[in-house]
Design a protein around this motif. Structure first.
Motif, PDB file in Angstrom:
ATOM      1  N   GLU A   1      69.405  25.836  87.953  1.00  0.00           N
ATOM      2  CA  GLU A   1      70.819  26.163  87.465  1.00  0.00           C
ATOM      3  C   GLU A   1      70.905  24.532  86.681  1.00  0.00           C
ATOM      4  OE1 GLU A   1      71.528  29.027  85.366  1.00  0.00           O
ATOM      5  OE2 GLU A   1      70.911  30.229  86.247  1.00  0.00           O
ATOM      6  N   GLU A   2      71.328  23.999  88.034  1.00  0.00           N
ATOM      7  CA  GLU A   2      71.694  22.314  87.920  1.00  0.00           C
ATOM      8  C   GLU A   2      70.705  22.269  86.495  1.00  0.00           C
ATOM      9  OE1 GLU A   2      74.332  20.992  89.429  1.00  0.00           O
ATOM     10  OE2 GLU A   2      75.377  24.148  89.363  1.00  0.00           O
ATOM     11  N   ASP A   3      69.712  22.104  86.593  1.00  0.00           N
ATOM     12  CA  ASP A   3      68.610  21.018  85.992  1.00  0.00           C
ATOM     13  C   ASP A   3      68.414  21.277  84.494  1.00  0.00           C
ATOM     14  OD1 ASP A   3      67.879  20.378  87.950  1.00  0.00           O
ATOM     15  OD2 ASP A   3      65.921  20.631  88.377  1.00  0.00           O
ATOM     16  N   ILE A   4      69.076  22.604  84.025  1.00  0.00           N
ATOM     17  CA  ILE A   4      68.841  22.764  82.484  1.00  0.00           C
ATOM     18  C   ILE A   4      70.267  22.411  82.423  1.00  0.00           C
ATOM     19  CG2 ILE A   4      67.227  25.314  83.041  1.00  0.00           C
ATOM     20  CD1 ILE A   4      69.761  27.117  82.887  1.00  0.00           C
ATOM     21  N   LYS A   5      70.872  22.200  82.569  1.00  0.00           N
ATOM     22  CA  LYS A   5      72.176  21.226  82.263  1.00  0.00           C
ATOM     23  C   LYS A   5      71.980  20.105  81.623  1.00  0.00           C
ATOM     24  CE  LYS A   5      75.999  23.477  84.889  1.00  0.00           C
ATOM     25  NZ  LYS A   5      77.003  22.952  86.594  1.00  0.00           N
TER      26      LYS A   5
ATOM     27  N   TYR B   1      60.725  20.082  75.266  1.00  0.00           N
ATOM     28  CA  TYR B   1      60.009  20.622  76.504  1.00  0.00           C
ATOM     29  C   TYR B   1      59.493  21.556  76.892  1.00  0.00           C
ATOM     30  CZ  TYR B   1      64.630  23.363  76.376  1.00  0.00           C
ATOM     31  OH  TYR B   1      66.567  23.071  76.064  1.00  0.00           O
ATOM     32  N   THR B   2      58.832  22.472  77.810  1.00  0.00           N
ATOM     33  CA  THR B   2      58.312  23.644  77.878  1.00  0.00           C
ATOM     34  C   THR B   2      58.420  24.860  79.015  1.00  0.00           C
ATOM     35  OG1 THR B   2      56.138  23.265  76.440  1.00  0.00           O
ATOM     36  CG2 THR B   2      56.094  24.867  76.947  1.00  0.00           C
TER      37      THR B   2
ATOM     38  N   PRO C   1      60.927  22.519  71.053  1.00  0.00           N
ATOM     39  CA  PRO C   1      62.295  23.791  69.877  1.00  0.00           C
ATOM     40  C   PRO C   1      61.596  24.120  68.985  1.00  0.00           C
ATOM     41  CG  PRO C   1      62.322  21.156  68.835  1.00  0.00           C
ATOM     42  CD  PRO C   1      61.575  21.450  70.133  1.00  0.00           C
ATOM     43  N   ASP C   2      60.440  24.281  68.801  1.00  0.00           N
ATOM     44  CA  ASP C   2      59.471  25.357  68.099  1.00  0.00           C
ATOM     45  C   ASP C   2      59.607  26.630  68.045  1.00  0.00           C
ATOM     46  OD1 ASP C   2      57.532  23.118  67.230  1.00  0.00           O
ATOM     47  OD2 ASP C   2      56.817  22.838  68.337  1.00  0.00           O
ATOM     48  N   ASP C   3      60.075  26.689  70.073  1.00  0.00           N
ATOM     49  CA  ASP C   3      60.537  28.122  69.418  1.00  0.00           C
ATOM     50  C   ASP C   3      61.972  29.234  70.162  1.00  0.00           C
ATOM     51  OD1 ASP C   3      57.071  29.172  69.788  1.00  0.00           O
ATOM     52  OD2 ASP C   3      57.433  28.769  72.028  1.00  0.00           O
ATOM     53  N   ALA C   4      62.866  28.377  69.981  1.00  0.00           N
ATOM     54  CA  ALA C   4      64.344  28.124  70.008  1.00  0.00           C
ATOM     55  C   ALA C   4      64.832  26.781  70.516  1.00  0.00           C
ATOM     56  CB  ALA C   4      64.515  29.193  71.457  1.00  0.00           C
ATOM     57  N   GLU C   5      66.583  26.592  70.192  1.00  0.00           N
ATOM     58  CA  GLU C   5      66.446  25.595  70.206  1.00  0.00           C
ATOM     59  C   GLU C   5      67.525  25.459  71.600  1.00  0.00           C
ATOM     60  OE1 GLU C   5      69.062  25.151  66.661  1.00  0.00           O
ATOM     61  OE2 GLU C   5      67.447  24.898  65.530  1.00  0.00           O
ATOM     62  N   SER C   6      68.060  26.538  71.624  1.00  0.00           N
ATOM     63  CA  SER C   6      69.037  26.822  73.217  1.00  0.00           C
ATOM     64  C   SER C   6      68.131  26.964  74.357  1.00  0.00           C
ATOM     65  CB  SER C   6      70.723  27.619  72.720  1.00  0.00           C
ATOM     66  OG  SER C   6      69.400  29.060  72.929  1.00  0.00           O
ATOM     67  N   PHE C   7      68.771  26.267  75.740  1.00  0.00           N
ATOM     68  CA  PHE C   7      67.391  26.971  76.825  1.00  0.00           C
ATOM     69  C   PHE C   7      67.329  28.504  76.736  1.00  0.00           C
ATOM     70  CE2 PHE C   7      66.209  27.597  81.470  1.00  0.00           C
ATOM     71  CZ  PHE C   7      64.684  26.882  81.114  1.00  0.00           C
ATOM     72  N   ALA C   8      69.342  28.681  76.929  1.00  0.00           N
ATOM     73  CA  ALA C   8      69.399  30.466  77.744  1.00  0.00           C
ATOM     74  C   ALA C   8      67.897  31.875  76.107  1.00  0.00           C
ATOM     75  CB  ALA C   8      70.275  31.167  76.460  1.00  0.00           C
TER      76      ALA C   8
ATOM     77  N   LEU D   1      64.858  30.214  75.154  1.00  0.00           N
ATOM     78  CA  LEU D   1      63.772  29.754  75.100  1.00  0.00           C
ATOM     79  C   LEU D   1      63.323  30.645  76.491  1.00  0.00           C
ATOM     80  CD1 LEU D   1      62.074  26.839  74.672  1.00  0.00           C
ATOM     81  CD2 LEU D   1      62.462  26.127  76.103  1.00  0.00           C
ATOM     82  N   LEU D   2      64.275  30.757  77.262  1.00  0.00           N
ATOM     83  CA  LEU D   2      63.852  31.860  78.325  1.00  0.00           C
ATOM     84  C   LEU D   2      63.340  33.132  78.130  1.00  0.00           C
ATOM     85  CD1 LEU D   2      63.898  31.543  81.511  1.00  0.00           C
ATOM     86  CD2 LEU D   2      66.396  31.728  82.076  1.00  0.00           C
ATOM     87  N   LYS D   3      64.265  32.967  77.582  1.00  0.00           N
ATOM     88  CA  LYS D   3      64.290  34.598  76.655  1.00  0.00           C
ATOM     89  C   LYS D   3      63.210  34.985  75.546  1.00  0.00           C
ATOM     90  CE  LYS D   3      65.863  38.113  73.609  1.00  0.00           C
ATOM     91  NZ  LYS D   3      67.353  38.848  72.939  1.00  0.00           N
ATOM     92  N   ALA D   4      62.493  34.128  75.211  1.00  0.00           N
ATOM     93  CA  ALA D   4      61.734  33.583  74.504  1.00  0.00           C
ATOM     94  C   ALA D   4      60.263  34.425  76.059  1.00  0.00           C
ATOM     95  CB  ALA D   4      61.064  32.727  74.133  1.00  0.00           C
ATOM     96  N   GLY D   5      59.934  32.918  76.379  1.00  0.00           N
ATOM     97  CA  GLY D   5      59.493  32.723  77.612  1.00  0.00           C
ATOM     98  C   GLY D   5      59.073  34.139  78.278  1.00  0.00           C
ATOM     99  N   ASP D   6      59.776  34.990  78.741  1.00  0.00           N
ATOM    100  CA  ASP D   6      60.579  36.102  79.203  1.00  0.00           C
ATOM    101  C   ASP D   6      59.848  37.354  78.375  1.00  0.00           C
ATOM    102  OD1 ASP D   6      60.837  38.462  81.323  1.00  0.00           O
ATOM    103  OD2 ASP D   6      62.393  38.417  80.232  1.00  0.00           O
ATOM    104  N   THR D   7      59.933  37.009  77.207  1.00  0.00           N
ATOM    105  CA  THR D   7      58.948  37.990  76.114  1.00  0.00           C
ATOM    106  C   THR D   7      57.214  37.843  76.234  1.00  0.00           C
ATOM    107  OG1 THR D   7      60.932  37.979  74.152  1.00  0.00           O
ATOM    108  CG2 THR D   7      58.801  38.783  73.535  1.00  0.00           C
TER     109      THR D   7
END
Length: 240
Positions: free
Chosen positions: A90-94, A102-103, A197-204, A206-212
């Motif tokens: 949670e700290e690092d993603i800030k 990043y991926t 930024p290919d799959d998402a611009e915000s980290f939230a 992006l994490l959702k995309a990775g989960d999908t």
């Protein structure tokens, strides 16, 4: 503190003490030569004493600083796997939101609940530790691996485009599949990969995309890495 630093502090304090003593003599009593020697000598002694106090407080500060750094590191590490923990995540993603490329690789140990029920939680802990060690050995020095929760693990590849990330992700999958878990059977992991930024611009997102993508990897038979595609969420919504 090294010897050179200590010597500099002591000599500096002695020099300042001598200057103070000489100045005192000049201002107040410059008529007697013996008094000049006395004042300078006294100043040197006080300078030496001050240097000892200064070194003591510097030493104490250094110890406290090291202890603080150790404590900060300890609260960021998962004790079982020695990966970074959820707090560190949670700290690092800030600091990642403004990063250009990043991926995220979202990993889940396949059939881990079944493994725990069959061989026990102690065996499950051993397997989880082995998987974490394999992941750390499969990524670059600049990458970070986290225990997100339970058997869910996340790898953040900073400054890493999707093409290179796919190679790293597949290396993780292969290395875990081929790792030795004797006396227990081998394990596999499924993983979903998403890049900014290919799959998402915000980290939230992006994490959702990775989960999908991870969900899709499970659907396809597990033990594989799946890269996120825009149509995956539509397919998932249709199935619901």
């Amino acid at each position: 503190m090294n010897k050179k630093f200590i010597a500099v502090v002591i000599l500096s304090m002695i020099f300042l003490g001598a200057i103070c003593g000489y100045t005192f003599c000049i201002i107040f009593m410059m008529t007697r030569e013996s008094l000049l020697i006395h004042c300078v000598s006294t100043g040197i002694i006080y300078g030496l004493i001050n240097s000892l106090f200064a070194l003591f407080f510097i030493h104490r500060y250094s110890i406290l600083k090291v202890d603080k750094q150790k404590l900060e590191q300890e609260i960021r590490i998962d004790k079982l796997t020695e990966l970074y923990n959820r707090y560190a995540f949670e700290e690092d993603i800030k600091s990642l939101n403004n990063s250009s490329t990043y991926t995220v690789i979202y990993l889940d140990i396949d059939d881990f609940s079944k493994f725990n029920n069959t061989y026990g939680h102690e065996a499950g802990d051993i397997v989880l530790k082995n998987a974490a060690k394999t992941i750390k050995g499969s990524i670059r020095n600049i990458d970070k691996a986290y225990r997100y929760g339970g058997e869910e693990l996340i790898v953040i590849l900073d400054e890493c485009a999707k093409e290179l990330a796919l190679k790293i992700g597949n290396r993780i999958i292969d290395n875990i599949r081929n790792s030795d878990n004797t006396p227990y059977p081998g394990i596999t992991v499924s993983a979903g990969l998403a890049s900014a930024p290919d799959d998402a611009e915000s980290f939230a997102n992006l994490l959702k995309a990775g989960d999908t993508a991870l969900y899709r990897a499970k659907e396809l038979g597990k033990d594989r890495l799946v890269s996120y595609q825009k149509n995956m969420e539509q397919d998932f919504a249709c199935k619901l």
